[in-house]
Design a protein around this motif. Structure first.
Motif, PDB file in Angstrom:
ATOM      1  N   TRP A 232       0.797  -1.071  -0.015  1.00 28.10           N
ATOM      2  CA  TRP A 232       0.015   0.069   0.017  1.00 28.10           C
ATOM      3  C   TRP A 232       0.773   1.269   0.018  1.00 28.10           C
ATOM      4  O   TRP A 232       0.603   2.088  -0.506  1.00 28.10           O
ATOM      5  N   ALA A 233       1.737   1.080   0.856  1.00 27.74           N
ATOM      6  CA  ALA A 233       2.591   2.423   0.967  1.00 27.74           C
ATOM      7  C   ALA A 233       3.633   2.425  -0.522  1.00 27.74           C
ATOM      8  O   ALA A 233       3.750   3.776  -1.186  1.00 27.74           O
ATOM      9  N   THR A 234       4.041   1.506  -1.153  1.00 21.75           N
ATOM     10  CA  THR A 234       4.889   1.595  -2.274  1.00 21.75           C
ATOM     11  C   THR A 234       3.693   1.974  -3.447  1.00 21.75           C
ATOM     12  O   THR A 234       4.318   2.692  -4.363  1.00 21.75           O
ATOM     13  N   LEU A 235       2.486   1.554  -3.510  1.00 22.52           N
ATOM     14  CA  LEU A 235       1.699   1.982  -4.470  1.00 22.52           C
ATOM     15  C   LEU A 235       1.382   3.422  -4.557  1.00 22.52           C
ATOM     16  O   LEU A 235       1.246   4.099  -5.604  1.00 22.52           O
ATOM     17  N   GLY A 236       1.577   4.074  -3.220  1.00 18.43           N
ATOM     18  CA  GLY A 236       1.340   5.631  -3.320  1.00 18.43           C
ATOM     19  C   GLY A 236       2.666   6.265  -3.682  1.00 18.43           C
ATOM     20  O   GLY A 236       2.649   7.475  -4.063  1.00 18.43           O
ATOM     21  N   GLU A 237       3.821   5.550  -4.044  1.00 15.77           N
ATOM     22  CA  GLU A 237       5.227   6.069  -4.468  1.00 15.77           C
ATOM     23  C   GLU A 237       5.020   5.999  -6.050  1.00 15.77           C
ATOM     24  O   GLU A 237       6.012   6.749  -6.644  1.00 15.77           O
ATOM     25  N   LEU A 238       3.944   5.203  -6.564  1.00 14.59           N
ATOM     26  CA  LEU A 238       4.019   5.130  -8.199  1.00 14.59           C
ATOM     27  C   LEU A 238       3.580   6.442  -8.641  1.00 14.59           C
ATOM     28  O   LEU A 238       2.620   7.090  -8.468  1.00 14.59           O
ATOM     29  N   PRO A 239       4.353   6.934  -9.527  1.00 16.41           N
ATOM     30  CA  PRO A 239       4.252   8.269 -10.236  1.00 16.41           C
ATOM     31  C   PRO A 239       3.232   8.062 -11.371  1.00 16.41           C
ATOM     32  O   PRO A 239       2.876   6.824 -11.878  1.00 16.41           O
TER      33      PRO A 239
END
Lengths: 185, 233
Positions: free
Chosen positions: B54-61
């Motif tokens: 979930w946290a990594t998804l938020g980093e996807l530009p």
């Protein structure tokens, strides 16, 4: 002086005034474009789908009701536009298999793109479109189950189940991609 | 605890974990389920994985839209609906009204120096004032084409300039195209026409005010004018 709300602008559009569409475009196009991109994973396609979504604001203005936020209705238009796109492109999507995924991930890693991001991008791509949509709407558009249900035109309970399954599946696909990635090395 | 009980507990725990991850701001997990998670390696791993994903998804530009998106949208909108051409009319009238408003400022500047040409209807502070409310046309058939716009603007300008020269123009403003804010309930015309702007003029009497209004180009292009005398003070 308070800014005119989206809902008031839509009322004017429903009465035949097209001028407020420019204001709505400026306010929401970038977000709609990001949603279309995250659902399709293709920037060029997202340009066309976002434009089509904004045009549907005019075409479907009569179906807009004030019982939910304008953005929820707008996201439903965007989702339906993407859904139409998926139906046309389904054959292409189904021809992608995991062996192709490995090549892509390896190439991106060689280009020093963050491996975790590349794997997760690919895992999202591997999700069924409807499941990808529920995660995107929750993660990037901050929608709760009630509003996700309005966008996907299902019940809140169904939206919740779909979200759980999508998260489980994303985890499984990611782990599988990660395992294959390690085996390649 | 038999296998079925454990399986059910893990399933419940994972539902709670998913809800907590997906919910905006995070949802609280029942203490009994928390105790299970603490004692179950698989559920702990599930929670850790979900949180990380979930946290990594938020980093996807996401890329920005292509340049010129608004221009393409306006062009598509123009093709989409003939009624969208009403924006041309609004623009033309807006331009005319803006020009008229500027002329009005000029009129104010020369008001203290009446010219001989104004002898026929020289305006003073005691001259009656009249309000002309200009309603935009709701009839798409009367919408002028883009090619007609320059001539339309010139007509409005000439009409307003004439009033200013005669010292009859007090004020002119174009109203914003944004929807009106209604207080105490809304008022609508039967056909949806809206006030697009106004002129405040001076005239000897209602008859002269009517003659002025009748010469306004607004009427030629399907617009309507409401003429109202200002109550003398």
């Amino acid at each position: 002086m308070p800014e005119t709300t989206d809902e008031d602008l839509m009322r004017a559009v429903r009465e035949g005034d097209v001028a407020p569409l420019g204001v709505l475009f400026e306010r929401h196009h970038a977000r709609v474009h990001a949603l279309c991109y995250r659902l399709t994973r293709r920037a060029d396609v997202a340009d066309d789908l976002a434009q089509e979504t904004m045009l549907r604001v005019l075409r479907y203005a009569s179906s807009y009701r004030r019982d939910s936020a304008f953005t929820t209705w707008l996201y439903r238009l965007a989702y339906n536009v993407c859904h139409d796109h998926w139906r046309k492109a389904r054959r292409d999507e189904l021809t992608t298999d995991l062996s192709e995924v490995q090549d892509v991930v390896t190439a991106e890693s060689n280009d020093r793109i963050d491996e975790r991001h590349a794997l997760l991008e690919e895992a999202m791509q591997r999700l069924a479109p409807e499941r990808r949509a529920v995660l995107v709407l929750s993660r990037y558009n901050d929608l709760e189950y009630d509003d996700i249900a309005r966008v996907l035109e299902c019940t809140p309970a169904a939206a919740r189940v779909r979200a759980h399954r999508a998260l489980n599946e994303l985890r499984e696909i990611y782990r599988e991609l990660e395992r294959r990635q390690h085996n390649v090395r | 605890m038999n296998w079925n009980d454990a399986s059910t507990t893990c399933a419940n725990a994972r539902e709670a974990i998913a809800d907590a991850v997906l919910a905006r701001g995070g949802a609280a997990i029942d203490p009994a389920i928390e105790r299970h998670i603490a004692s179950c390696a698989e559920c702990r791993a599930y929670r850790s994985d979900c949180k990380t994903l979930w946290a990594t998804l938020g980093e996807l530009p996401a890329p920005a839209p292509a340049a010129g998106a608004r221009r393409r949208f306006d062009a598509a909108l123009e093709r989409e609906s003939p009624s969208s051409r009403s924006s041309w009319k609004r623009f033309a009238i807006a331009a005319g009204l803006v020009v008229a408003a500027l002329v009005g400022y000029g009129a104010g500047a020369v008001r203290g120096r009446p010219s001989p040409s104004r002898a026929a209807s020289t305006s003073t502070d005691s001259t009656p004032r009249f309000l002309l409310l200009l309603y935009d046309s709701a009839d798409p058939a009367k919408i002028p084409t883009a090619e007609r716009m320059p001539a339309l603007i010139a007509e409005y300008s000439a009409w307003a300039q004439g009033l200013a020269t005669q010292g009859q123009l007090v004020a002119a403003e174009k109203l914003s195209d944004t929807p009106p804010e209604w207080l105490g309930g809304s008022v609508r015309t039967v056909d949806g026409a809206r006030v697009g702007g106004f002129f405040l003029i001076r005239a000897r009497d209602l008859s002269e005010a009517r003659q002025i209004a009748e010469r306004c180009p607004h009427l030629k292009y399907g617009g309507r004018i409401e003429l109202r005398p200002i109550h003398p003070t």
